[in-house]
Design a protein around this motif. Structure first.
Motif, PDB file in Angstrom:
ATOM      1  N   UNK A   1       0.874  -1.174   0.000  1.00  0.00           N
ATOM      2  CA  UNK A   1       0.000   0.000   0.000  1.00  0.00           C
ATOM      3  C   UNK A   1       0.910   1.222   0.000  1.00  0.00           C
ATOM      4  N   UNK A   2       0.762   2.045  -1.037  1.00  0.00           N
ATOM      5  CA  UNK A   2       1.643   3.192  -1.242  1.00  0.00           C
ATOM      6  C   UNK A   2       0.885   4.508  -1.208  1.00  0.00           C
ATOM      7  N   UNK A   3       1.599   5.569  -0.874  1.00  0.00           N
ATOM      8  CA  UNK A   3       1.143   6.902  -1.273  1.00  0.00           C
ATOM      9  C   UNK A   3       1.446   6.992  -2.770  1.00  0.00           C
ATOM     10  N   UNK A   4       0.624   7.698  -3.556  1.00  0.00           N
ATOM     11  CA  UNK A   4       0.812   7.710  -5.017  1.00  0.00           C
ATOM     12  C   UNK A   4       2.215   8.104  -5.486  1.00  0.00           C
ATOM     13  N   UNK A   5       2.825   9.106  -4.832  1.00  0.00           N
ATOM     14  CA  UNK A   5       4.154   9.566  -5.262  1.00  0.00           C
ATOM     15  C   UNK A   5       5.212   8.489  -5.052  1.00  0.00           C
ATOM     16  N   UNK A   6       5.091   7.765  -3.951  1.00  0.00           N
ATOM     17  CA  UNK A   6       6.061   6.713  -3.630  1.00  0.00           C
ATOM     18  C   UNK A   6       5.873   5.540  -4.588  1.00  0.00           C
ATOM     19  N   UNK A   7       4.630   5.215  -4.875  1.00  0.00           N
ATOM     20  CA  UNK A   7       4.336   4.127  -5.823  1.00  0.00           C
ATOM     21  C   UNK A   7       4.913   4.443  -7.201  1.00  0.00           C
ATOM     22  N   UNK A   8       4.744   5.669  -7.636  1.00  0.00           N
ATOM     23  CA  UNK A   8       5.270   6.073  -8.943  1.00  0.00           C
ATOM     24  C   UNK A   8       6.796   5.966  -8.967  1.00  0.00           C
ATOM     25  N   UNK A   9       7.439   6.322  -7.871  1.00  0.00           N
ATOM     26  CA  UNK A   9       8.896   6.269  -7.798  1.00  0.00           C
ATOM     27  C   UNK A   9       9.424   4.839  -7.920  1.00  0.00           C
ATOM     28  N   UNK A  10       8.813   3.904  -7.195  1.00  0.00           N
ATOM     29  CA  UNK A  10       9.324   2.519  -7.172  1.00  0.00           C
ATOM     30  C   UNK A  10       8.822   1.655  -8.325  1.00  0.00           C
ATOM     31  N   UNK A  11       7.644   1.933  -8.844  1.00  0.00           N
ATOM     32  CA  UNK A  11       7.084   1.221 -10.001  1.00  0.00           C
ATOM     33  C   UNK A  11       7.212  -0.305  -9.902  1.00  0.00           C
ATOM     34  N   UNK A  12       6.706  -0.862  -8.793  1.00  0.00           N
ATOM     35  CA  UNK A  12       6.789  -2.310  -8.583  1.00  0.00           C
ATOM     36  C   UNK A  12       6.069  -3.113  -9.661  1.00  0.00           C
ATOM     37  N   UNK A  13       4.970  -2.585 -10.189  1.00  0.00           N
ATOM     38  CA  UNK A  13       4.232  -3.317 -11.223  1.00  0.00           C
ATOM     39  C   UNK A  13       5.147  -3.671 -12.390  1.00  0.00           C
ATOM     40  N   UNK A  14       5.979  -2.718 -12.795  1.00  0.00           N
ATOM     41  CA  UNK A  14       6.860  -2.957 -13.946  1.00  0.00           C
ATOM     42  C   UNK A  14       7.902  -4.022 -13.641  1.00  0.00           C
ATOM     43  N   UNK A  15       8.323  -4.106 -12.377  1.00  0.00           N
ATOM     44  CA  UNK A  15       9.315  -5.106 -11.995  1.00  0.00           C
ATOM     45  C   UNK A  15       8.745  -6.522 -12.178  1.00  0.00           C
ATOM     46  N   UNK A  16       7.457  -6.702 -11.861  1.00  0.00           N
ATOM     47  CA  UNK A  16       6.868  -8.039 -11.876  1.00  0.00           C
ATOM     48  C   UNK A  16       6.204  -8.409 -13.192  1.00  0.00           C
ATOM     49  N   UNK A  17       5.723  -7.433 -13.935  1.00  0.00           N
ATOM     50  CA  UNK A  17       5.024  -7.782 -15.167  1.00  0.00           C
ATOM     51  C   UNK A  17       5.603  -7.055 -16.379  1.00  0.00           C
ATOM     52  N   UNK A  18       6.720  -6.414 -16.203  1.00  0.00           N
ATOM     53  CA  UNK A  18       7.368  -5.736 -17.311  1.00  0.00           C
ATOM     54  C   UNK A  18       6.598  -4.506 -17.764  1.00  0.00           C
TER      55      UNK A  18
END
Length: 121
Positions: free
Chosen positions: A96-113
């Protein structure tokens, strides 16, 4: 426990987690199936809260719901800061992220490209 039984439990846990996130107004919920990709869990959920207070509240309520309904006490990290909270239930890992932190780390891209699923509102 059989493999089928484990899948049933992890699917039930997933459904409970998604309902809890929706009830608490989590935003941009993305579900990633990890089966066959890693041993860390069956699913990963990534979502956002609008503020540190909401991120912490979503996480706290989710952990309590998992404990009440499944008898599991999930590991929770980062709740005191509220920028990025990790809830590890064993079968399902929730970020669970704050939007700015989520955008910075971009975990979705790590797992699904680059083909990350579109967030569900």
């Amino acid at each position: 426990m059989s493999v089928a039984g484990e899948m049933t439990t992890s699917d039930a846990l997933l459904a409970t987690i998604l309902k809890s996130l929706e009830d608490d107004k989590a935003e941009d919920i993305v579900q990633i199936n990890l089966r066959g990709k890693t041993e860390i869990g069956d699913y990963m959920i990534i979502c956002s809260g609008r503020s540190t207070r909401q991120v912490s509240a979503i996480s706290e309520k989710l952990a309590q719901r998992v404990k009440d309904e499944f008898g599991r006490t999930p590991k929770v990290e980062g709740k005191d800061i509220g920028d990025w909270v990790l809830i590890d239930t064993g079968d399902v890992i929730v970020h669970v992220f704050r939007p700015e932190v989520r955008e910075f780390y971009q975990l979705e891209k790590m797992w699904v490209g680059g083909d990350a699923p579109a967030p569900q509102s």
